[in-house]
Design a protein around this motif. Structure first.
Motif: not given
Length: 778
Positions: A370-395
């Motif tokens: 995002i800071s380099l201006g080469v990645m679309d902003a929508f991808l940030y919350p998408v990755i955060v959501a994937v991380s949150v879900i996989t965090t809960f599934t890890t145990p």
């Protein structure tokens, strides 16, 4: 009233909300990182948008004006600046925990497994991005984000499930170490690709070589200079000064990394890894931790602020797809990687299931895009959501990994039995595996690479500063001669090491004395190659200064080579510099070995004097119940010292004479065999049946250690009573070694002298801080 800057009110809001939410998440036994992300969502615009949507859809439009009173972050640009500082301190702290020696220790298993796992996920992420119709840069960054596991989440899960000591856990920890280093390299390459918009092989190769060169220079130069500096000024380094110096070094390296077009994260990590090799590493790590926690919290809160519910709803299918890819892909490829490294199937499956999530490094890579201006902003919350879900599934993944292994074991064909047991035996190398040539080539090539890089670095610095300055201030020919002399003199010790290093080693002499002509020819060729490298360096210095005399410069370079080889001064300088570097590199291990030696010697002293620890239970009908320690006077009557009273869940360390004994108390005492026997006889006169117990099961056990009263100590000439040692340190002096004599009969009026060796007893954690606590209250 003066108006507060928005930054202060924003920080107050962020930290208050983060504090409340993380307490809730700790109560729910969830990772704190998730709490920070949720807190960021609450203070960002995303939660306000949700409230507006709810009011609008439920007919509560008249209440929309109330939303204006909802507190939210006002100055987002300042918060993002703080979050960048958070990334710097997170990477600096990671570097302090990292060690290139530790990287060597994790061995081939972790390296092979990580390369297969990360490489496969990067490729899959890129392919998925392209299939979804995303841009090339979005696809590249997606691959990078999907390739990173979460160290924080894995450690939390292992601690909660009590798996830290399992074999697969040690492999996972090793893979995380390799991943951390790979992530730093990936960030540098992603920055290069993003800025050049070119993913050509030559561009990447050029930047990889540039990265290796600078990392080697930074590490070698840092190890050569920084530990020496810290050692020389150790007496001035209190906590405040050491913290300022450590942060200054970190930010200085960040500036330098940015100056040579590398990321700030790389600079912070490199300086952390350099300081990790010093004897002050643990102390710096302890001092930095509050800064890391504070700024790290701001970073993860800023991640949560980027969550946009509308984007999550719009891309729900993408989130689900990427979650499935992470869960399945990371499990499969991590399992394959660990199996390929020689481990058995059970360990491989457990490792693969443990790594089925993405986390903090994925956020850092997303922030970079995002800071380099080469990645679309929508991808940030998408990755955060994937991380949150996989965090809960890890145990749950970790928990059911053994079930998955059982299923695979039953269905694997018998001819694949070797897959189940693994090829772990291949990991144990015989001494004979390393031939003399292998040893020699490894040592020579590594030293040549280091010294060549240092020589090139000196050459670059001289070309940028020394040569222009000298030639502009000294007349024509003499200025060029002086420039060449200064540059070559600075490079000479390292060029001599390139040519002569290992020429007198055991392996070299063994191969040279061999009757085989091939060995002598190969050794001569190796020497010619190293000499040619140095001639090339010399010509790079001379020819630009004297372009019209190329042939003469070749002859002069040969003469310079001969002079360098036979110069005793350059030889001594080279050896001194190498010895200092190795001393600094191994300083921490040497200090730890000395500490262990002292502990072993002290333990032998204790054994020779038969001093040890026992504990006794006080029965309900004992005559000593209800009496104070002063009344019982155990020290004068038996010679033992009472160092702890355990009363239910309460622990009274180093009790004073006014402390009463109660029924069912457990008292921990220190004394010699004869003193303890006298004590038991005294106890037996008060009650009929007392036995000693083992104290080793206590949560914070009592032990003994020693403290030396040095010649500048404020304790010299003062009595134990004046020093108030019991109250300040919660420790007790049980004996003093003075002039090779053991003084066992000490009291509150005993005066301490220079070079006294104090035998102290107390909780281990209290004894470790004995000197520090005494100094604080002096």
């Amino acid at each position: 009233m003066a108006h507060l800057p928005d930054l202060i009110s924003d920080l107050a809001l962020i930290l208050i909300v983060a504090g409340v939410v993380t307490i809730l998440f700790k109560w729910l036994k969830q990772p704190v990182v998730l709490g920070y992300i949720v807190a960021g969502f609450f203070v960002g615009t995303g939660f306000v948008d949700v409230l507006k949507e709810i009011f609008t859809n439920t007919g509560g439009g008249k209440y929309l004006s109330l939303i204006n009173y909802y507190p939210q972050v006002l100055d987002t640009s300042s918060i993002h600046t703080w979050s960048e500082i958070g990334v710097i301190f997170l990477l600096f702290a990671l570097g302090l925990e990292f060690s290139f020696k530790k990287l060597m220790e994790v061995g081939g298993t972790a390296s092979i497994a990580t390369i297969i796992n990360m490489g496969s996920m990067i490729v899959i992420g890129y392919i998925v991005g392209q299939l979804l119709g995303w841009s090339q840069m979005n696809s590249i960054f997606l691959g990078g984000m999907l390739s990173m596991s979460s160290t924080t989440i894995i450690i939390k899960a292992f601690n909660d499930m009590g798996l830290q000591k399992k074999k697969f856990a040690s492999i996972v920890f090793g893979m995380l170490i390799v991943e951390d280093l790979a992530a730093i390299l990936m960030m540098v390459l992603l920055s290069t690709v993003a800025q050049s918009h070119n993913v050509g092989g030559m561009v990447l190769l050029d930047n990889v070589l540039k990265l290796i060169f600078f990392m080697m220079i930074w590490f070698v130069g840092g190890i050569y200079l920084i530990p020496t500096f810290l050692k020389k000024f150790k007496s001035y380094l209190n906590d405040e000064t050491l913290l300022i110096i450590a942060v200054g070094l970190c930010l200085g390296m960040v500036l330098f990394a940015n100056f040579v077009n590398f990321s700030s994260a790389l600079g912070a990590f490199i300086m952390g890894s350099i300081l990790a090799e010093t004897i002050e590493a643990k102390r710096i790590e302890h001092l930095i931790e509050p800064l890391k926690n504070l700024f790290g919290a701001v970073f993860f809160v800023s991640v949560g602020m980027m969550i946009a519910p509308a984007v999550l709803v719009e891309h729900a299918g993408t989130i689900l797809l990427l979650t499935v890819i992470v869960l399945i892909g990371r499990i499969i490829f991590a399992t394959i990687g660990v199996s390929a490294s020689g481990q058995g199937l059970k360990v491989a499956v457990q490792s693969g299931f443990s790594l089925a999530q993405i986390g903090e490094f994925s956020f850092i890579i997303a922030t970079l895009g995002i800071s380099l201006g080469v990645m679309d902003a929508f991808l940030y919350p998408v990755i955060v959501a994937v991380s949150v879900i996989t965090t809960f599934t890890t145990p749950y993944c970790i928990k059911y990994s053994t079930n998955a292994y059982s299923f695979l074991e039953k269905h694997i064909p018998s001819k694949w039995d070797k897959l189940i047991t693994g090829y772990a035996s291949a990991n144990y190398k015989s001494i004979n595996d390393q031939t003399t040539w292998n040893k020699l080539l490894k040592s020579i090539l590594s030293s040549v690479a280091v010294y060549f890089c240092i020589s090139v670095a000196i050459l670059l610095i001289c070309n940028k500063s020394v040569i222009p300055f000298v030639t502009s201030n000294v007349p024509d020919v003499w200025g060029r001669i002086l420039s060449a002399a200064i540059t070559l003199t600075l490079m000479a010790p390292f060029m001599r090491a390139i040519i002569m290093k290992k020429n007198r080693s055991k392996e070299f002499r063994e191969l040279w004395s061999d009757d085989k002509h091939f060995n002598k020819g190969a050794l001569i060729s190796l020497l010619v190659f190293r000499t040619a490298l140095c001639m090339l360096l010399i010509l790079i210095v001379l020819i630009p200064l004297f372009p019209s005399a190329t042939v003469l410069m070749v002859i002069i370079s040969l003469a310079i080579i001969i002079f360098i080889i036979y110069s005793q001064g350059f030889k001594n300088q080279s050896r001194r510099m190498e010895a200092r570097f190795l001393e600094n590199l191994n300083m921490k291990e040497v200090a730890e070995a000395e500490k262990q030696s002292i502990r072993k010697e002290f333990a032998n002293d204790l054994l020779s004097k038969n001093v040890h620890i026992e504990d006794y239970d006080i029965p309900q009908n004992s005559d000593i119940v209800g009496k104070t320690l002063r009344d019982l006077n155990f020290k004068q009557k038996t010679g033992v010292n009472i160092v702890r009273i355990i009363r239910g869940s309460q622990k009274i360390n180093i009790p004073d004479g006014n402390e009463y004994l109660f029924p069912m108390d457990k008292i921990v005492v220190i004394g010699s065999d004869d003193e303890l026997q006298t004590f038991e006889q005294m106890i037996d006169r008060h009650h009929g049946n007392e036995t000693a117990n083992d104290t080793s099961s206590d949560e914070e056990y009592i032990d003994m250690s020693q403290y030396i009263v040095e010649n500048d100590s404020f304790m010299i000439g003062k009595s134990i009573r004046e020093l108030n040692i019991r109250e300040k340190t919660e420790c007790m002096i049980i004996a003093i070694d003075r002039d090779e004599q053991a003084i066992m009969d000490i009291n509150a009026d005993t005066v301490l002298m220079v070079d006294d060796v104090l035998w102290i007893a107390g909780e281990v954690s209290k004894m470790e801080k004995f000197g520090e606590n005494m100094e604080k209250t002096s």
